[in-house]
Design a protein around this motif. Structure first.
Motif, PDB file in Angstrom:
ATOM      1  N   ARG A   1       0.827  -1.211   0.000  1.00  0.00           N
ATOM      2  CA  ARG A   1       0.000   0.000   0.000  1.00  0.00           C
ATOM      3  C   ARG A   1       0.860   1.258   0.000  1.00  0.00           C
ATOM      4  N   ARG A   2       1.991   1.200   0.691  1.00  0.00           N
ATOM      5  CA  ARG A   2       2.862   2.379   0.739  1.00  0.00           C
ATOM      6  C   ARG A   2       3.551   2.616  -0.585  1.00  0.00           C
ATOM      7  N   ASN A   3       3.916   1.563  -1.300  1.00  0.00           N
ATOM      8  CA  ASN A   3       4.628   1.694  -2.566  1.00  0.00           C
ATOM      9  C   ASN A   3       4.086   0.659  -3.545  1.00  0.00           C
ATOM     10  N   PRO A   4       2.924   0.935  -4.167  1.00  0.00           N
ATOM     11  CA  PRO A   4       2.281  -0.080  -5.003  1.00  0.00           C
ATOM     12  C   PRO A   4       3.058  -0.419  -6.283  1.00  0.00           C
ATOM     13  N   LEU A   5       3.855   0.480  -6.807  1.00  0.00           N
ATOM     14  CA  LEU A   5       4.592   0.197  -8.041  1.00  0.00           C
ATOM     15  C   LEU A   5       5.718  -0.781  -7.850  1.00  0.00           C
ATOM     16  N   ARG A   6       6.197  -0.904  -6.638  1.00  0.00           N
ATOM     17  CA  ARG A   6       7.319  -1.810  -6.351  1.00  0.00           C
ATOM     18  C   ARG A   6       6.920  -3.279  -6.511  1.00  0.00           C
TER      19      ARG A   6
END
Length: 73
Positions: A66-71
């Motif tokens: 949720r904090r970094n969805p592209l990762r």
């Protein structure tokens, strides 16, 4: 030997620590009771511990996604 003890206390899934923080109980007391119950019931709480460890790991993964969805694509 101390390295193994430190790893088990601080790195092994964190189930007892998470329970202690949520319930306001010392982590060492939770670990102690877990060991006692495991001996009395022939190890069946180990299954519950593994389920809780799995749940905490999935919860951390979802929170990180949720904090970094592209990762995680």
């Amino acid at each position: 030997m101390n390295q193994l003890k430190d790893y088990i206390e601080w790195q092994a899934f964190g189930v007892c620590t998470a329970l202690g923080e949520k319930m306001g109980i010392a982590t060492t007391r939770i670990r102690m009771w877990f060991i006692y119950i495991s001996f009395l019931t022939l190890g069946s709480p180990v299954v519950i511990y593994m389920i809780a460890a799995f749940w905490l790991n999935i919860k951390r993964y979802i929170f990180a996604a949720r904090r970094n969805p592209l990762r995680y694509l």
